[in-house]
Write a protein that holds these residues in place. Sequence first.
Motif, PDB file in Angstrom:
ATOM      1  N   LYS A 180     -25.785  -9.921 -30.628  1.00  0.00           N
ATOM      2  CA  LYS A 180     -25.273 -10.530 -29.408  1.00  0.00           C
ATOM      3  C   LYS A 180     -23.770 -10.323 -29.252  1.00  0.00           C
ATOM      4  O   LYS A 180     -23.255 -10.191 -28.136  1.00  0.00           O
ATOM      5  N   ASP A 201     -26.788 -14.376 -23.324  1.00  0.00           N
ATOM      6  CA  ASP A 201     -27.431 -15.281 -24.279  1.00  0.00           C
ATOM      7  C   ASP A 201     -28.419 -14.565 -25.191  1.00  0.00           C
ATOM      8  O   ASP A 201     -29.281 -15.193 -25.788  1.00  0.00           O
ATOM      9  N   GLY A 202     -28.267 -13.247 -25.328  1.00  0.00           N
ATOM     10  CA  GLY A 202     -29.190 -12.489 -26.168  1.00  0.00           C
ATOM     11  C   GLY A 202     -28.762 -11.043 -26.264  1.00  0.00           C
ATOM     12  O   GLY A 202     -27.570 -10.751 -26.329  1.00  0.00           O
ATOM     13  N   ILE A 222     -33.784 -13.090 -25.657  1.00  0.00           N
ATOM     14  CA  ILE A 222     -32.867 -14.203 -25.516  1.00  0.00           C
ATOM     15  C   ILE A 222     -32.346 -14.586 -26.893  1.00  0.00           C
ATOM     16  O   ILE A 222     -32.752 -14.021 -27.909  1.00  0.00           O
ATOM     17  N   ASP A 223     -31.434 -15.559 -26.952  1.00  0.00           N
ATOM     18  CA  ASP A 223     -30.696 -15.863 -28.162  1.00  0.00           C
ATOM     19  C   ASP A 223     -31.598 -16.177 -29.353  1.00  0.00           C
ATOM     20  O   ASP A 223     -31.318 -15.815 -30.483  1.00  0.00           O
ATOM     21  N   GLN A 224     -32.693 -16.880 -29.120  1.00  0.00           N
ATOM     22  CA  GLN A 224     -33.569 -17.264 -30.218  1.00  0.00           C
ATOM     23  C   GLN A 224     -34.475 -16.123 -30.686  1.00  0.00           C
ATOM     24  O   GLN A 224     -35.321 -16.320 -31.551  1.00  0.00           O
TER      25      GLN A 224
END
Length: 286
Positions: A180, A201-202, A222-224
């Motif tokens: 990221k 966010d990713g 995405i971030d997760q």
Amino acid sequence: SDACTTFYRLGAPQTHVMGETILGEIPAGTDAVDVAEDGTVWAAVFVADPAPGREVRSFDGDAWTTRRTIGQYGYALRVVAGRDGAVWALWTGSGDRVRLGRFTEGQWSTAVVTRTEGGLRPSLVPGADGEVYLVESDGTVRRVEDLDRWPVIARADTADEFDMPRAGGGMVWWVIGTDKESNDVVRFDGTREAAFDVVPDGQVTRVVGVGSDGAAWLAGQIDQGGCDGIIRHDGSEARRFLAGTCPVAADLAPDGSVWLQAFSVAVDPPDRTVDLYVVTPEAVVE
């Protein structure tokens, strides 16, 4: 079956596989597949009998025809259908030479384009409107104009086999960075490069394709670490479609539509049922 993969002619995405027209079966050992303007399916295939080797084959709707035998020590890298009915193929021989072949009017013409370096091989990449690009192992992007004419149009900061630059509409796009903090998408317009932080966010994982308008279609996370649909970026605006889904395969159609298979991650646990979707050029984000 265990030996083959069935393929279909796609109609409306709502009909899915059970309602499509079955065309035939892709032979086991197929390395690459593309479809020409006339609907002919082209493939690079590994064969075991009577001797191990590779072949370039075509399927006209009734049967497969062997168009070129590459030989025991050869390796077919890619087959791409281009403009005016021409089909391009890239393969290696018994040495380190890489040959570019063009099939027109039932005949092959070939040329040596490069040599393999450290086990890395170049790739042919389809562009919009029948354009064909040669991407070398160091990230050099060339436009294939003829057998002996493939000028350099960009030098990408990537040479990942699974993240090759994509081109179309006079633009070349690729992904740089692996996390990221350093993940960007780069567009080269023939004169200069511009970098975009498309997923703050990713990260963007790959460029799916580039339309004839020069806009890129991107897959990301995405971030997760989860998938979240597919993104269209035209250099000024990024639009996400099919949020809450995880694409597993995607490609561009000649009319600019994106066809993709994806499953839902909007539920917990994720629904692993893979559905077929199409995003047309007229689509808007809901």
